[in-house]
Design a protein around this motif. Structure first.
Motif, PDB file in Angstrom:
ATOM      1  N   VAL A  56       0.843  -1.196   0.000  1.00  0.00           N
ATOM      2  CA  VAL A  56       0.000   0.000   0.000  1.00  0.00           C
ATOM      3  C   VAL A  56       0.880   1.248   0.000  1.00  0.00           C
ATOM      4  O   VAL A  56       0.630   2.206  -0.741  1.00  0.00           O
ATOM      5  CB  VAL A  56      -0.944  -0.002   1.215  1.00  0.00           C
ATOM      6  CG1 VAL A  56      -1.679   1.338   1.320  1.00  0.00           C
ATOM      7  CG2 VAL A  56      -1.948  -1.150   1.114  1.00  0.00           C
ATOM      8  N   ARG A  57       1.915   1.234   0.819  1.00  0.00           N
ATOM      9  CA  ARG A  57       2.816   2.388   0.887  1.00  0.00           C
ATOM     10  C   ARG A  57       3.489   2.644  -0.465  1.00  0.00           C
ATOM     11  O   ARG A  57       3.692   3.797  -0.855  1.00  0.00           O
ATOM     12  CB  ARG A  57       3.852   2.164   1.983  1.00  0.00           C
ATOM     13  CG  ARG A  57       4.716   3.393   2.258  1.00  0.00           C
ATOM     14  CD  ARG A  57       5.777   3.104   3.297  1.00  0.00           C
ATOM     15  NE  ARG A  57       5.229   2.965   4.636  1.00  0.00           N
ATOM     16  CZ  ARG A  57       5.251   1.852   5.348  1.00  0.00           C
ATOM     17  NH1 ARG A  57       5.800   0.748   4.847  1.00  0.00           N
ATOM     18  NH2 ARG A  57       4.733   1.813   6.566  1.00  0.00           N
ATOM     19  N   ASP A  58       3.813   1.597  -1.183  1.00  0.00           N
ATOM     20  CA  ASP A  58       4.473   1.755  -2.484  1.00  0.00           C
ATOM     21  C   ASP A  58       3.576   2.443  -3.510  1.00  0.00           C
ATOM     22  O   ASP A  58       4.075   2.980  -4.507  1.00  0.00           O
ATOM     23  CB  ASP A  58       4.903   0.388  -3.029  1.00  0.00           C
ATOM     24  CG  ASP A  58       6.074  -0.205  -2.249  1.00  0.00           C
ATOM     25  OD1 ASP A  58       6.748   0.547  -1.517  1.00  0.00           O
ATOM     26  OD2 ASP A  58       6.295  -1.430  -2.363  1.00  0.00           O
ATOM     27  N   ARG A  83     -10.825  -2.146   4.588  1.00  0.00           N
ATOM     28  CA  ARG A  83     -11.136  -2.648   3.243  1.00  0.00           C
ATOM     29  C   ARG A  83     -10.764  -4.123   3.090  1.00  0.00           C
ATOM     30  O   ARG A  83     -10.503  -4.588   1.996  1.00  0.00           O
ATOM     31  CB  ARG A  83     -10.415  -1.792   2.197  1.00  0.00           C
ATOM     32  CG  ARG A  83     -10.972  -0.377   2.067  1.00  0.00           C
ATOM     33  CD  ARG A  83     -12.420  -0.423   1.594  1.00  0.00           C
ATOM     34  NE  ARG A  83     -13.000   0.918   1.462  1.00  0.00           N
ATOM     35  CZ  ARG A  83     -13.759   1.498   2.372  1.00  0.00           C
ATOM     36  NH1 ARG A  83     -14.029   0.854   3.504  1.00  0.00           N
ATOM     37  NH2 ARG A  83     -14.271   2.701   2.173  1.00  0.00           N
ATOM     38  N   LYS A  84     -10.792  -4.844   4.193  1.00  0.00           N
ATOM     39  CA  LYS A  84     -10.607  -6.296   4.202  1.00  0.00           C
ATOM     40  C   LYS A  84      -9.356  -6.747   3.443  1.00  0.00           C
ATOM     41  O   LYS A  84      -9.352  -7.759   2.761  1.00  0.00           O
ATOM     42  CB  LYS A  84     -11.849  -6.986   3.648  1.00  0.00           C
ATOM     43  CG  LYS A  84     -13.093  -6.736   4.497  1.00  0.00           C
ATOM     44  CD  LYS A  84     -14.275  -7.525   4.004  1.00  0.00           C
ATOM     45  CE  LYS A  84     -15.467  -7.296   4.926  1.00  0.00           C
ATOM     46  NZ  LYS A  84     -16.648  -8.082   4.501  1.00  0.00           N
ATOM     47  N   PHE A  85      -8.308  -5.962   3.579  1.00  0.00           N
ATOM     48  CA  PHE A  85      -6.989  -6.269   3.038  1.00  0.00           C
ATOM     49  C   PHE A  85      -6.958  -6.360   1.511  1.00  0.00           C
ATOM     50  O   PHE A  85      -6.061  -6.974   0.947  1.00  0.00           O
ATOM     51  CB  PHE A  85      -6.403  -7.530   3.686  1.00  0.00           C
ATOM     52  CG  PHE A  85      -5.782  -7.229   5.028  1.00  0.00           C
ATOM     53  CD1 PHE A  85      -4.409  -7.073   5.161  1.00  0.00           C
ATOM     54  CD2 PHE A  85      -6.577  -7.056   6.151  1.00  0.00           C
ATOM     55  CE1 PHE A  85      -3.838  -6.769   6.390  1.00  0.00           C
ATOM     56  CE2 PHE A  85      -6.022  -6.745   7.383  1.00  0.00           C
ATOM     57  CZ  PHE A  85      -4.645  -6.598   7.500  1.00  0.00           C
ATOM     58  N   HIS A  86      -7.917  -5.703   0.861  1.00  0.00           N
ATOM     59  CA  HIS A  86      -7.793  -5.483  -0.576  1.00  0.00           C
ATOM     60  C   HIS A  86      -6.891  -4.259  -0.744  1.00  0.00           C
ATOM     61  O   HIS A  86      -7.300  -3.132  -0.454  1.00  0.00           O
ATOM     62  CB  HIS A  86      -9.164  -5.240  -1.204  1.00  0.00           C
ATOM     63  CG  HIS A  86     -10.076  -6.429  -1.114  1.00  0.00           C
ATOM     64  ND1 HIS A  86      -9.814  -7.615  -1.751  1.00  0.00           N
ATOM     65  CD2 HIS A  86     -11.248  -6.603  -0.448  1.00  0.00           C
ATOM     66  CE1 HIS A  86     -10.783  -8.476  -1.493  1.00  0.00           C
ATOM     67  NE2 HIS A  86     -11.663  -7.895  -0.697  1.00  0.00           N
ATOM     68  N   GLN A  87      -5.685  -4.486  -1.192  1.00  0.00           N
ATOM     69  CA  GLN A  87      -4.671  -3.431  -1.144  1.00  0.00           C
ATOM     70  C   GLN A  87      -5.032  -2.215  -1.987  1.00  0.00           C
ATOM     71  O   GLN A  87      -4.838  -1.074  -1.557  1.00  0.00           O
ATOM     72  CB  GLN A  87      -3.324  -4.011  -1.567  1.00  0.00           C
ATOM     73  CG  GLN A  87      -2.800  -5.058  -0.606  1.00  0.00           C
ATOM     74  CD  GLN A  87      -1.701  -5.910  -1.200  1.00  0.00           C
ATOM     75  OE1 GLN A  87      -1.249  -5.667  -2.313  1.00  0.00           O
ATOM     76  NE2 GLN A  87      -1.260  -6.920  -0.471  1.00  0.00           N
ATOM     77  N   ALA A  88      -5.560  -2.431  -3.178  1.00  0.00           N
ATOM     78  CA  ALA A  88      -5.919  -1.304  -4.035  1.00  0.00           C
ATOM     79  C   ALA A  88      -7.032  -0.484  -3.402  1.00  0.00           C
ATOM     80  O   ALA A  88      -6.999   0.760  -3.426  1.00  0.00           O
ATOM     81  CB  ALA A  88      -6.336  -1.803  -5.419  1.00  0.00           C
ATOM     82  N   ASP A  89      -8.023  -1.159  -2.814  1.00  0.00           N
ATOM     83  CA  ASP A  89      -9.117  -0.445  -2.149  1.00  0.00           C
ATOM     84  C   ASP A  89      -8.611   0.295  -0.914  1.00  0.00           C
ATOM     85  O   ASP A  89      -9.062   1.414  -0.622  1.00  0.00           O
ATOM     86  CB  ASP A  89     -10.216  -1.428  -1.752  1.00  0.00           C
ATOM     87  CG  ASP A  89     -10.956  -1.999  -2.947  1.00  0.00           C
ATOM     88  OD1 ASP A  89     -10.829  -1.425  -4.051  1.00  0.00           O
ATOM     89  OD2 ASP A  89     -11.653  -3.014  -2.783  1.00  0.00           O
ATOM     90  N   LEU A  93      -8.780   4.354  -0.297  1.00  0.00           N
ATOM     91  CA  LEU A  93      -9.335   4.967   0.906  1.00  0.00           C
ATOM     92  C   LEU A  93      -8.312   5.880   1.568  1.00  0.00           C
ATOM     93  O   LEU A  93      -8.648   6.986   2.035  1.00  0.00           O
ATOM     94  CB  LEU A  93      -9.793   3.883   1.872  1.00  0.00           C
ATOM     95  CG  LEU A  93     -10.421   4.345   3.187  1.00  0.00           C
ATOM     96  CD1 LEU A  93     -11.680   5.164   2.931  1.00  0.00           C
ATOM     97  CD2 LEU A  93     -10.734   3.140   4.077  1.00  0.00           C
ATOM     98  N   LEU A  94      -7.056   5.448   1.638  1.00  0.00           N
ATOM     99  CA  LEU A  94      -5.986   6.270   2.206  1.00  0.00           C
ATOM    100  C   LEU A  94      -5.839   7.577   1.435  1.00  0.00           C
ATOM    101  O   LEU A  94      -5.717   8.661   2.035  1.00  0.00           O
ATOM    102  CB  LEU A  94      -4.674   5.489   2.177  1.00  0.00           C
ATOM    103  CG  LEU A  94      -3.417   6.215   2.659  1.00  0.00           C
ATOM    104  CD1 LEU A  94      -3.483   6.499   4.152  1.00  0.00           C
ATOM    105  CD2 LEU A  94      -2.160   5.400   2.337  1.00  0.00           C
ATOM    106  N   ALA A  95      -5.872   7.494   0.104  1.00  0.00           N
ATOM    107  CA  ALA A  95      -5.748   8.694  -0.725  1.00  0.00           C
ATOM    108  C   ALA A  95      -6.943   9.616  -0.509  1.00  0.00           C
ATOM    109  O   ALA A  95      -6.788  10.839  -0.393  1.00  0.00           O
ATOM    110  CB  ALA A  95      -5.630   8.297  -2.194  1.00  0.00           C
ATOM    111  N   GLN A  96      -8.145   9.035  -0.438  1.00  0.00           N
ATOM    112  CA  GLN A  96      -9.334   9.860  -0.238  1.00  0.00           C
ATOM    113  C   GLN A  96      -9.343  10.520   1.134  1.00  0.00           C
ATOM    114  O   GLN A  96      -9.839  11.636   1.292  1.00  0.00           O
ATOM    115  CB  GLN A  96     -10.588   8.992  -0.430  1.00  0.00           C
ATOM    116  CG  GLN A  96     -10.813   8.592  -1.877  1.00  0.00           C
ATOM    117  CD  GLN A  96     -11.893   7.535  -2.032  1.00  0.00           C
ATOM    118  OE1 GLN A  96     -12.175   6.762  -1.109  1.00  0.00           O
ATOM    119  NE2 GLN A  96     -12.496   7.472  -3.206  1.00  0.00           N
TER     120      GLN A  96
END
Length: 354
Positions: A56-58, A83-89, A93-96
């Protein structure tokens, strides 16, 4: 004890030590039940926890337009759990989360409990937070809508107080996994008050809670809602995700359906529960701390330094807000109703935050 028994005992001990080693410091303090719940419901795997976080950090480099002000492991983990460990989701969310703050700078200026607007909202019970959790380990937040004095509190300040409260609560890893419940009591909420809930401010709230905050909301429950609260659904529907529409329940003044979802032993008497009536000053005193004396004399640090503090009875009397309007709910026989037309819409799930 024979050699076979000793060997089995050694293997069990080795397996236990191996499982313990897999539990990273990020899971420290979690109960075994919560760790298992995270594994089953959220796909949380201690073997690859740090790799998930790093992936996610990358992704941060893909959004140079956003200032990611916090990227430590514990912070990113709450977005993965949401987000149940769906990395893209989780990254979306982090970006939003940070983009919402960039787009609404005034909301997050002086984002502390001692900000005058946030402080007034907290003292007036926006939000209320029950001390104990429900049978699923979820924290229960309360809103008594009729207590919104529009000459005293702006909707934005109430939203800020709710977001600040969630920031404090989400620091608890157990709540990152178990989530939250929100109950809104619309007793005595006037049409004039409802007219202030414009599409723009409702959209602001939905974006801040549904789209931009790393919390799991297990349900939003409306109690004693008048007809014009139903009408508000047409205003917010365009902003809701399909999943979101499933978890708000309109119970009307019959709390039997509420009790099927949240047991009475976890609810105050306003909602037909066995607990005493909710003290509106409880959560305000928790955030403002024992140094609080009155609204004109208070200083405190940001939410990162807040923690629950015990206060004296004198302090409780000083901080207690004006008498608040209470629920008109009753408990009647019946069952939880699903989507139907007409009067049965009072238990139709409309909205959820997840």
């Amino acid at each position: 004890m024979g050699p076979v028994s000793l060997l089995l005992k050694y293997q069990k001990l080795s397996n236990w030590k191996g499982d313990l080693a897999k539990m990273t410091h990020l899971q420290a303090g979690l109960s075994p039940e919560t760790i298992e719940k995270a594994r089953l419901e959220l796909n949380e795997n201690p073997d690859v926890l740090h790799q998930d976080i790093q992936q996610v950090r990358d992704m941060i480099i893909t959004r140079p337009d956003i200032g990611f002000l916090r990227t430590d492991d514990a912070f990113i983990l709450r977005f993965l759990r949401a987000r149940k460990f769906h990395q893209a989701d989780a990254f979306r969310l982090l970006a939003q989360y940070f983009q919402y703050r960039q787009l609404n700078l005034d909301m997050f200026k002086n984002f502390k409990a001692d900000d005058p607007g946030i402080k007034r909202a907290l003292i007036d019970g926006f939000p209320g937070v029950l001390e104990n959790r429900d049978h699923y380990g979820r924290k229960i937040l309360l809103l008594f809508a009729a207590n919104w004095d529009q000459s005293r509190n702006s909707f934005t300040d109430i939203l800020r107080a709710i977001l600040l409260s969630l920031e404090v609560l989400i620091e608890d890893p157990e709540l990152q996994i178990n989530g939250f419940i929100l109950i809104i009591d619309w007793s005595n909420f006037s049409f004039k008050q409802a007219s202030k809930l414009t599409p723009s401010i409702l959209k602001l709230a939905i974006e801040g809670l549904q789209d931009s905050f790393p919390a799991r909301f297990g349900g939003v429950h409306f109690v004693n809602q008048p007809w014009y609260i139903h009408a508000l659904y047409t205003l917010i529907k365009p902003f809701l995700k399909d999943k979101t529409r499933k978890r708000i329940f309109l119970h009307g003044n019959n709390l039997n359906s509420l009790h099927q979802l949240i047991h009475p032993e976890f609810l105050p008497s306003e909602f037909g529960g066995t607990l005493p009536p909710y003290d509106m000053g409880t959560w305000a005193r928790t955030l403002l701390g024992p140094d609080y004396s009155d609204e004109n004399d208070y200083t405190h640090t940001s939410y990162n330094a807040m923690h629950v503090k015990h206060t004296s009875s004198n302090l409780e009397r000083e901080c207690s807000p004006k008498p608040m309007k209470r629920s008109q709910s009753v408990v009647e026989a019946g069952t939880l109703k699903h989507e139907e037309k007409g009067e049965n819409e009072n238990t139709q799930p409309l909205l959820a935050l997840d």
